[in-house]
Design an enzyme around this catalytic site. Structure first.
Site, PDB file in Angstrom:
ATOM      1  N   SER A  66       0.831  -1.197   0.000  1.00 24.54           N
ATOM      2  CA  SER A  66       0.000   0.000   0.000  1.00 24.54           C
ATOM      3  C   SER A  66       0.872   1.256   0.000  1.00 24.54           C
ATOM      4  CB  SER A  66      -0.953  -0.042   1.199  1.00 24.54           C
ATOM      5  OG  SER A  66      -1.961   0.919   1.087  1.00 24.54           O
ATOM      6  N   ASP A 116     -10.161  -3.971  -4.707  1.00 23.53           N
ATOM      7  CA  ASP A 116      -9.303  -2.938  -4.130  1.00 23.53           C
ATOM      8  C   ASP A 116      -9.364  -1.711  -5.026  1.00 23.53           C
ATOM      9  OD1 ASP A 116      -7.279  -1.349  -3.087  1.00 23.53           O
ATOM     10  OD2 ASP A 116      -5.731  -2.889  -3.184  1.00 23.53           O
ATOM     11  N   HIS A 155      -7.894  -5.164  -0.469  1.00 23.05           N
ATOM     12  CA  HIS A 155      -6.734  -4.450   0.046  1.00 23.05           C
ATOM     13  C   HIS A 155      -6.429  -4.965   1.455  1.00 23.05           C
ATOM     14  CE1 HIS A 155      -4.035  -0.969  -0.279  1.00 23.05           C
ATOM     15  NE2 HIS A 155      -4.179  -0.867   1.028  1.00 23.05           N
TER      16      HIS A 155
END
Length: 341
Positions: free
Chosen positions: A185, A280, A310
Site C-alpha cells: 500500500s 481494491d 486491500h
C-alpha cells in the site's frame, strides 16, 4: 482545494485500462472468509474514518486483529536504530537462517498505513512470515509518519536505511548488492519511490522491487476505484483522509517521488514484482504502473488476486486465513529465488 492522489500532472499518467499484458479485474464475489470478516467489521457502528482523530486511527491500526502477532518461529529478531537525515530511524531485523556464514539477499520492508499510521509492530506478522517463506533476512523500517512529518520525510528515512545496508558491516550474512525493496500500500509507494531515488542519485544497488497493492497516484480516475470505493475495507473516504495528510502542497503532489506514476522516465529501474487485489480501489494503478515499467523495458511480473481485498497480505492466520495470501508469499519467494539462487 488542493488536488489529491496525484491528480495534478495527469499528462504523465493515463486513466486508460491496463494493457492486456497486465489484465486486472475482480471476481464475481469476494472470498467467502473475507466477506465474513468484512461483515463483522461493518457491524461495529463506530464513527466514520474522517471523524476519527489521528491518535484514534493509529490506535485502531495497532489494535486491529490483522496486526496481531502470529506464532511464526524466526531464528533471530532484533531491534536497532539506523542513522537518518533527522535522527535515528528504528528498524527491526528478522532472520530465519540458522547459518549466517554466507551472504544472502536482504529485503527492506516498508509498511503500509496510508503514510499516517502503521508501524513495525503492525506488520510484525508479515515480516516474520516473509523471512520464513523466502529464507532471506528482512529489515523492517519504522519511518516517520505524516502529518507531523509529511512527504518527503518518510521517503528520506527509507533511503537512509537503504544506504545503511549498502555500507554496514554490522549485519551478518547479507549481500547489499542483492537488496530488495518491498512494501504494501503506502509502503509499496515508498518502495517504488526509493527505487527511483536510488536510480536518480546513482545510489545503492537495488536488485528487485516488490510492490503489493501500491498507492501510485491517480486512483480516482480508474474503474477499480469506482467499483470498490466502499464496502471492501479500503474506502474512498479513507483514501481522501490519508492523501490529504501525506503531502502539503500542489508542488508536492506534482513530485514523482510522491506519486511514482508521474515519472516520465522509468528506465533503469530494478526488476519489479507487483501484486494487486480484485476488490481494491488501488487495483488498476498497480497494473498501470506495471504497464509503465514494461514500456520502459524494465522486467516486470504482475499478478492480480481477483477475489482478494486491500490488506489481504496480512490474512495468513487468525482472524482471517485465506489460501491466496499464502500463495502470494510463495509467488514472491519463487520470483526472488529464481533471480538470486
Amino acid at each position: 482545494m488542493r488536488a489529491r492522489d496525484g491528480i495534478n500532472g495527469q499528462n504523465l499518467m493515463t486513466s486508460a485500462p491496463p494493457s492486456d499484458a497486465f489484465e486486472a479485474a475482480r471476481a464475481d464475489t469476494v472470498h467467502p472468509a473475507i466477506a465474513e470478516h468484512l461483515a463483522a467489521a461493518s457491524a461495529d457502528d463506530g464513527p466514520s474514518y474522517r471523524e476519527l482523530s489521528l491518535e484514534e486511527i493509529r490506535e485502531m491500526d495497532e489494535e486491529s486483529p490483522l496486526s496481531a502477532d502470529l506464532d511464526i518461529p524466526v531464528e533471530h529478531v532484533e531491534d536497532r536504530t539506523v542513522p537518518g537525515p533527522d535522527g535515528d530511524v528504528p528498524v527491526r531485523l528478522y532472520d530465519s537462517r540458522t547459518d549466517r556464514s554466507r551472504a544472502d539477499p536482504v529485503i527492506v520492508y516498508i509498511h503500509g498505513g496510508g503514510w499516517i499510521s502503521g508501524s513495525i509492530e503492525t506488520h510484525n506478522r508479515i515480516c516474520r512470515n516473509l523471512t520464513a517463506e523466502t529464507g532471506y533476512p528482512v529489515v523492517s523500517v519504522g519511518y516517520r509518519l505524516a502529518p507531523e512529518d509529511p512527504f518527503p520525510a518518510g521517503l528520506r528515512d527509507c533511503y537512509a536505511v537503504l544506504e545503511w545496508i549498502a555500507t554496514t558491516d554490522d549485519v551478518r550474512g547479507i549481500d547489499p548488492e542483492r537488496t530488495v525493496v518491498m512494501g504494501d500500500s503506502a509502503g509499496g509507494n515508498l518502495a517504488a519511490a526509493t527505487a527511483l531515488l536510488a536510480r536518480d542519485r546513482d545510489g545503492p544497488e537495488i536488485a528487485h522491487q516488490v510492490l503489493i497493492y501500491p498507492a501510485m497516484g491517480g486512483a480516482q480516475t480508474t474503474l477499480a476505484y469506482r467499483e470498490n470505493s466502499d464496502g471492501y475495507g479500503l474506502t474512498a473516504e479513507i483514501m481522501d483522509v490519508v492523501y490529504d495528510r501525506y503531502t502539503e502542497s500542489d508542488i508536492d503532489d506534482a513530485n514523482y517521488y510522491a506519486w511514482p506514476r508521474k515519472s516520465g522516465d522509468l528506465s533503469g529501474l530494478p526488476p519489479a514484482t507487483i501484486l494487486t487485489a480484485g476488490f481494491d480501489p488501488l487495483r488498476d494503478v498497480g497494473a498501470l504502473y506495471a504497464d509503465q515499467l514494461r514500456q520502459a523495458e524494465v522486467p516486470v511480473s504482475f499478478s492480480n488476486y481477483p477475489a482478494m481485498v486491500h490488506g489481504f497480505f496480512a490474512m495468513i492466520g487468525d482472524p482471517v486465513d485465506v489460501d491466496p495470501a499464502h500463495e502470494a508469499y510463495e509467488e514472491i519467494a519463487t520470483k526472488l529465488r529464481n533471480q538470486f539462487d
